[in-house]
Design a protein around this motif. Structure first.
Motif, PDB file in Angstrom:
ATOM      1  N   GLY A 266       0.815  -1.211   0.000  1.00  0.00           N
ATOM      2  CA  GLY A 266       0.000   0.000   0.000  1.00  0.00           C
ATOM      3  C   GLY A 266       0.848   1.260   0.000  1.00  0.00           C
ATOM      4  N   THR A 267       0.360   2.262   0.700  1.00  0.00           N
ATOM      5  CA  THR A 267       1.067   3.549   0.748  1.00  0.00           C
ATOM      6  C   THR A 267       2.359   3.468   1.540  1.00  0.00           C
ATOM      7  OG1 THR A 267      -0.263   4.202   2.662  1.00  0.00           O
ATOM      8  CG2 THR A 267      -1.072   4.859   0.488  1.00  0.00           C
ATOM      9  N   SER A 268       2.472   2.461   2.406  1.00  0.00           N
ATOM     10  CA  SER A 268       3.655   2.379   3.266  1.00  0.00           C
ATOM     11  C   SER A 268       4.934   2.090   2.486  1.00  0.00           C
ATOM     12  CB  SER A 268       3.460   1.292   4.333  1.00  0.00           C
ATOM     13  OG  SER A 268       3.414   0.001   3.742  1.00  0.00           O
ATOM     14  N   ILE A 269       4.801   1.501   1.296  1.00  0.00           N
ATOM     15  CA  ILE A 269       5.997   1.163   0.521  1.00  0.00           C
ATOM     16  C   ILE A 269       6.099   1.996  -0.752  1.00  0.00           C
ATOM     17  CG2 ILE A 269       5.011  -0.673  -0.918  1.00  0.00           C
ATOM     18  CD1 ILE A 269       7.578  -2.302  -0.351  1.00  0.00           C
ATOM     19  N   ALA A 270       5.126   2.826  -1.013  1.00  0.00           N
ATOM     20  CA  ALA A 270       5.144   3.650  -2.224  1.00  0.00           C
ATOM     21  C   ALA A 270       6.402   4.516  -2.265  1.00  0.00           C
ATOM     22  CB  ALA A 270       3.901   4.531  -2.277  1.00  0.00           C
ATOM     23  N   GLY A 271       7.093   4.505  -3.385  1.00  0.00           N
ATOM     24  CA  GLY A 271       8.304   5.293  -3.544  1.00  0.00           C
ATOM     25  C   GLY A 271       9.533   4.698  -2.902  1.00  0.00           C
ATOM     26  N   LYS A 272       9.413   3.487  -2.351  1.00  0.00           N
ATOM     27  CA  LYS A 272      10.537   2.861  -1.649  1.00  0.00           C
ATOM     28  C   LYS A 272      11.065   1.621  -2.366  1.00  0.00           C
ATOM     29  CE  LYS A 272       8.841   4.402   2.876  1.00  0.00           C
ATOM     30  NZ  LYS A 272       8.352   3.967   4.219  1.00  0.00           N
ATOM     31  N   TRP A 273      10.610   1.413  -3.576  1.00  0.00           N
ATOM     32  CA  TRP A 273      11.070   0.232  -4.307  1.00  0.00           C
ATOM     33  C   TRP A 273      11.040   0.526  -5.808  1.00  0.00           C
ATOM     34  CZ3 TRP A 273       7.942  -2.774  -7.671  1.00  0.00           C
ATOM     35  CH2 TRP A 273       6.586  -2.380  -7.718  1.00  0.00           C
ATOM     36  N   ALA A 274      11.726  -0.317  -6.560  1.00  0.00           N
ATOM     37  CA  ALA A 274      11.769  -0.170  -8.012  1.00  0.00           C
ATOM     38  C   ALA A 274      12.141  -1.520  -8.624  1.00  0.00           C
ATOM     39  CB  ALA A 274      12.781   0.901  -8.422  1.00  0.00           C
ATOM     40  N   VAL A 275      12.087  -1.582  -9.934  1.00  0.00           N
ATOM     41  CA  VAL A 275      12.542  -2.773 -10.652  1.00  0.00           C
ATOM     42  C   VAL A 275      13.644  -2.362 -11.616  1.00  0.00           C
ATOM     43  CG1 VAL A 275      10.392  -4.058 -10.447  1.00  0.00           C
ATOM     44  CG2 VAL A 275      10.704  -2.507 -12.383  1.00  0.00           C
ATOM     45  N   ALA A 276      14.495  -3.326 -11.965  1.00  0.00           N
ATOM     46  CA  ALA A 276      15.619  -3.059 -12.869  1.00  0.00           C
ATOM     47  C   ALA A 276      15.915  -4.314 -13.682  1.00  0.00           C
ATOM     48  CB  ALA A 276      16.861  -2.656 -12.063  1.00  0.00           C
ATOM     49  N   PRO A 277      16.507  -4.158 -14.871  1.00  0.00           N
ATOM     50  CA  PRO A 277      16.928  -5.335 -15.645  1.00  0.00           C
ATOM     51  C   PRO A 277      17.914  -6.173 -14.839  1.00  0.00           C
ATOM     52  CG  PRO A 277      17.015  -3.355 -17.001  1.00  0.00           C
ATOM     53  CD  PRO A 277      16.791  -2.902 -15.582  1.00  0.00           C
ATOM     54  N   LEU A 278      18.003  -7.442 -15.160  1.00  0.00           N
ATOM     55  CA  LEU A 278      18.926  -8.314 -14.448  1.00  0.00           C
ATOM     56  C   LEU A 278      20.370  -7.858 -14.679  1.00  0.00           C
ATOM     57  CD1 LEU A 278      17.521 -11.928 -14.954  1.00  0.00           C
ATOM     58  CD2 LEU A 278      17.062 -10.282 -13.121  1.00  0.00           C
ATOM     59  N   PRO A 279      21.189  -7.981 -13.643  1.00  0.00           N
ATOM     60  CA  PRO A 279      22.614  -7.635 -13.790  1.00  0.00           C
ATOM     61  C   PRO A 279      23.290  -8.531 -14.830  1.00  0.00           C
ATOM     62  CG  PRO A 279      22.002  -7.722 -11.489  1.00  0.00           C
ATOM     63  CD  PRO A 279      20.850  -8.298 -12.253  1.00  0.00           C
ATOM     64  N   LYS A 280      24.429  -8.073 -15.294  1.00  0.00           N
ATOM     65  CA  LYS A 280      25.100  -8.678 -16.434  1.00  0.00           C
ATOM     66  C   LYS A 280      26.424  -9.323 -16.057  1.00  0.00           C
ATOM     67  CE  LYS A 280      26.865  -7.066 -20.948  1.00  0.00           C
ATOM     68  NZ  LYS A 280      26.959  -5.893 -21.843  1.00  0.00           N
ATOM     69  N   LYS A 281      26.706 -10.452 -16.715  1.00  0.00           N
ATOM     70  CA  LYS A 281      28.082 -10.933 -16.770  1.00  0.00           C
ATOM     71  C   LYS A 281      28.543 -10.706 -18.203  1.00  0.00           C
ATOM     72  CE  LYS A 281      31.535 -14.251 -15.587  1.00  0.00           C
ATOM     73  NZ  LYS A 281      31.926 -15.610 -15.169  1.00  0.00           N
ATOM     74  N   LEU A 282      28.256 -11.654 -19.103  1.00  0.00           N
ATOM     75  CA  LEU A 282      28.477 -11.388 -20.526  1.00  0.00           C
ATOM     76  C   LEU A 282      27.229 -10.759 -21.146  1.00  0.00           C
ATOM     77  CD1 LEU A 282      30.333 -14.656 -21.593  1.00  0.00           C
ATOM     78  CD2 LEU A 282      31.317 -12.448 -20.921  1.00  0.00           C
ATOM     79  N   THR A 283      26.058 -11.223 -20.675  1.00  0.00           N
ATOM     80  CA  THR A 283      24.773 -10.660 -21.087  1.00  0.00           C
ATOM     81  C   THR A 283      23.917 -10.496 -19.829  1.00  0.00           C
ATOM     82  OG1 THR A 283      23.605 -12.764 -21.346  1.00  0.00           O
ATOM     83  CG2 THR A 283      24.913 -11.995 -23.235  1.00  0.00           C
ATOM     84  N   SER A 284      22.751  -9.904 -19.992  1.00  0.00           N
ATOM     85  CA  SER A 284      21.810  -9.800 -18.870  1.00  0.00           C
ATOM     86  C   SER A 284      20.542 -10.590 -19.184  1.00  0.00           C
ATOM     87  CB  SER A 284      21.465  -8.337 -18.587  1.00  0.00           C
ATOM     88  OG  SER A 284      20.903  -7.724 -19.727  1.00  0.00           O
ATOM     89  N   THR A 285      20.704 -11.687 -19.892  1.00  0.00           N
ATOM     90  CA  THR A 285      19.578 -12.495 -20.368  1.00  0.00           C
ATOM     91  C   THR A 285      18.708 -12.988 -19.216  1.00  0.00           C
ATOM     92  OG1 THR A 285      21.011 -13.242 -22.161  1.00  0.00           O
ATOM     93  CG2 THR A 285      18.938 -14.435 -21.835  1.00  0.00           C
ATOM     94  N   SER A 286      17.400 -12.867 -19.403  1.00  0.00           N
ATOM     95  CA  SER A 286      16.446 -13.337 -18.412  1.00  0.00           C
ATOM     96  C   SER A 286      15.627 -14.487 -18.982  1.00  0.00           C
ATOM     97  CB  SER A 286      15.526 -12.195 -17.971  1.00  0.00           C
ATOM     98  OG  SER A 286      14.697 -12.610 -16.887  1.00  0.00           O
ATOM     99  N   PHE A 287      14.766 -15.015 -18.146  1.00  0.00           N
ATOM    100  CA  PHE A 287      13.866 -16.103 -18.528  1.00  0.00           C
ATOM    101  C   PHE A 287      12.643 -15.540 -19.243  1.00  0.00           C
ATOM    102  CE2 PHE A 287      10.082 -18.650 -17.512  1.00  0.00           C
ATOM    103  CZ  PHE A 287      10.457 -19.895 -17.975  1.00  0.00           C
ATOM    104  N   LEU A 288      12.223 -16.206 -20.294  1.00  0.00           N
ATOM    105  CA  LEU A 288      11.000 -15.839 -20.998  1.00  0.00           C
ATOM    106  C   LEU A 288       9.935 -16.898 -20.755  1.00  0.00           C
ATOM    107  CD1 LEU A 288       9.800 -13.871 -23.382  1.00  0.00           C
ATOM    108  CD2 LEU A 288       9.987 -15.995 -24.679  1.00  0.00           C
ATOM    109  N   GLY A 289       8.805 -16.468 -20.230  1.00  0.00           N
ATOM    110  CA  GLY A 289       7.672 -17.362 -20.046  1.00  0.00           C
ATOM    111  C   GLY A 289       6.468 -16.838 -20.798  1.00  0.00           C
ATOM    112  N   GLY A 290       5.309 -17.336 -20.420  1.00  0.00           N
ATOM    113  CA  GLY A 290       4.087 -16.922 -21.080  1.00  0.00           C
ATOM    114  C   GLY A 290       3.358 -18.129 -21.628  1.00  0.00           C
TER     115      GLY A 290
END
Length: 404
Positions: A266-290
């Motif tokens: 709710g409002t208690s965490i608003a503005g206190k978190w975010a998302v970012a792409p996965l960190p990289k070694k050679l690439t930053s490849t993630s899992f694809l689902g769906g």
């Protein structure tokens, strides 16, 4: 007599006509569509809109629990009682395509409209069956307030930074754990293999004992050795709640967690978190689902069935489906919609989709995935070395094979 015979043949063909060419709004062609989970529960919304635009086609929706969907498909294929259209898990594509259950994708459906990695999940032995319906990928969720407290000003960009940030947010940011990782989740683990430059299969051979796999296991294990991730997760562990409560400062997951974090915090965490792409070694490849949407080969109404599939692939329909169930669009043009383009969290998922992969499209993948789950857990608990686990994965996967 010849004319009478031809008339009889024509009548019989019309009665059996696979594409409902004589259908009208008063006598519509009926197609059956199966869907699972949340999608199955909400497919009637999509079907209702489609029928308004196509009154000569009636859509019957059947919602099926994921827990018995695979067996239901097997039974329907064996008994020639398949639906016309169905939602299909990407890891089931090879099994059922090789059973000759699917109708090949028509040539007038352009693969370029979809994310390439998503389209690749429809391809078995060089032939596409169906289209990507919706996609999901995994990104890094992190507490910006804890990062700031720990002196971190940006999300981690590399493997080294991810581990260092996890330690800092545990030691200085107030989190009990710097990151919540699962000890036995192949979907969470295999992106690290790709990021290290590895593959899971090459041609007709598994490649699970390469230095890349060992490297990924070693790196994943380093979080357990450093004590920055829970050694075990209790049954029913809710990572969103752990994140909201500040017990875990980071975790890796998909778009469904955005709503859960907002709901739990709710409002208690608003503005206190975010998302970012996965960190990289050679690439930053993630899992694809769906999931994909397929038409079954023995459908008597394939033209109507493909018309429904193509309707579900229209950019505006994909946007409406996102607004209905929050599934990310598989059609790239849908991301130009203002509601998606201006959402800062969705922008991160969109970026990550450009560097995401699905698991190998092989019949036996789910069996192989169980082996990976078991062996990676042995490494995390210190009961196997990474090399031993990689060798065991390779040996067991090879014994399982890739299916016919």
């Amino acid at each position: 007599m010849l004319v009478l015979s031809l008339m009889l043949v024509a009548t019989l063909l019309a009665a059996c006509g696979g594409d409902g060419g004589n259908a009208t709004s008063s006598n519509p062609t009926t197609i059956t569509v199966w869907g699972m989970g949340t999608e199955g529960d909400n497919l009637k919304v999509l079907a209702s809109d489609f029928m308004k635009k196509n009154p000569d086609i009636h859509v019957q929706v059947q919602a099926i629990p994921w827990s018995n969907a695979h067996q239901k498909f097997l039974t329907s294929i064996a008994g020639n009682q398949t639906p016309d259209v169905a939602q299909m898990g990407t890891t089931w594509m090879s099994e059922f395509a090789r059973a000759d259950a699917f109708d090949p994708t028509p040539g007038n459906i352009a693969s370029s409209q979809f994310f390439k990695s998503a389209w690749d999940t429809t391809v078995v032995n060089g032939t596409s069956y169906g289209v990507p319906w919706y996609v999901e990928t995994r990104v890094l969720f992190y507490r910006t307030d804890m990062a700031q407290k720990a002196g971190i000003t940006a999300p981690p960009q590399t493997w080294d930074e991810l581990l260092a940030d996890a330690k800092a947010m545990q030691q200085k940011g107030g989190a009990k754990y710097g990151i919540a990782l699962s000890s036995n989740d192949w979907e969470e683990f295999i992106p690290f293999v790709w990021q290290s430059g590895g593959q899971l299969v090459q041609g007709d051979k598994f490649t699970l004992n390469t230095p890349h796999v060992v490297d990924a296991l070693d790196y994943y294990r380093s979080f357990y050795q450093a004590g920055v991730t829970p050694q075990t997760q209790p049954q029913g562990f809710d990572v969103a709640q752990s994140f909201v409560q500040g017990q875990s400062a980071m975790f890796i997951s998909g778009p469904w967690e955005v709503g859960l974090v907002q709901q739990d915090g709710g409002t208690s965490i608003a503005g206190k978190w975010a998302v970012a792409p996965l960190p990289k070694k050679l690439t930053s490849t993630s899992f694809l689902g769906g999931a994909n949407m397929v038409v079954f080969k023995n459908s008597q109404h394939r033209e109507a069935a493909w018309k429904f599939v193509q309707y579900a692939s229209q950019p505006d329909v994909q946007v409406k489906w996102y607004n209905t169930v929050k599934d990310l669009p598989a059609v790239q043009a849908a991301w130009n919609d203002k509601a998606l383009a201006e959402d800062k969290n969705l922008a991160v998922f969109h970026k990550q989709l450009d560097d995401a992969k699905g698991p190998p499209v092989i019949t036996t993948w789910e069996q192989v995935a169980t082996v990976i789950d078991n062996d990676m857990e042995q490494v995390m608990f210190g009961k196997m070395t990474s090399q031993q686990a990689a060798n065991d994965m390779q040996q067991k996967a090879t014994a399982i094979g890739m299916g016919s």
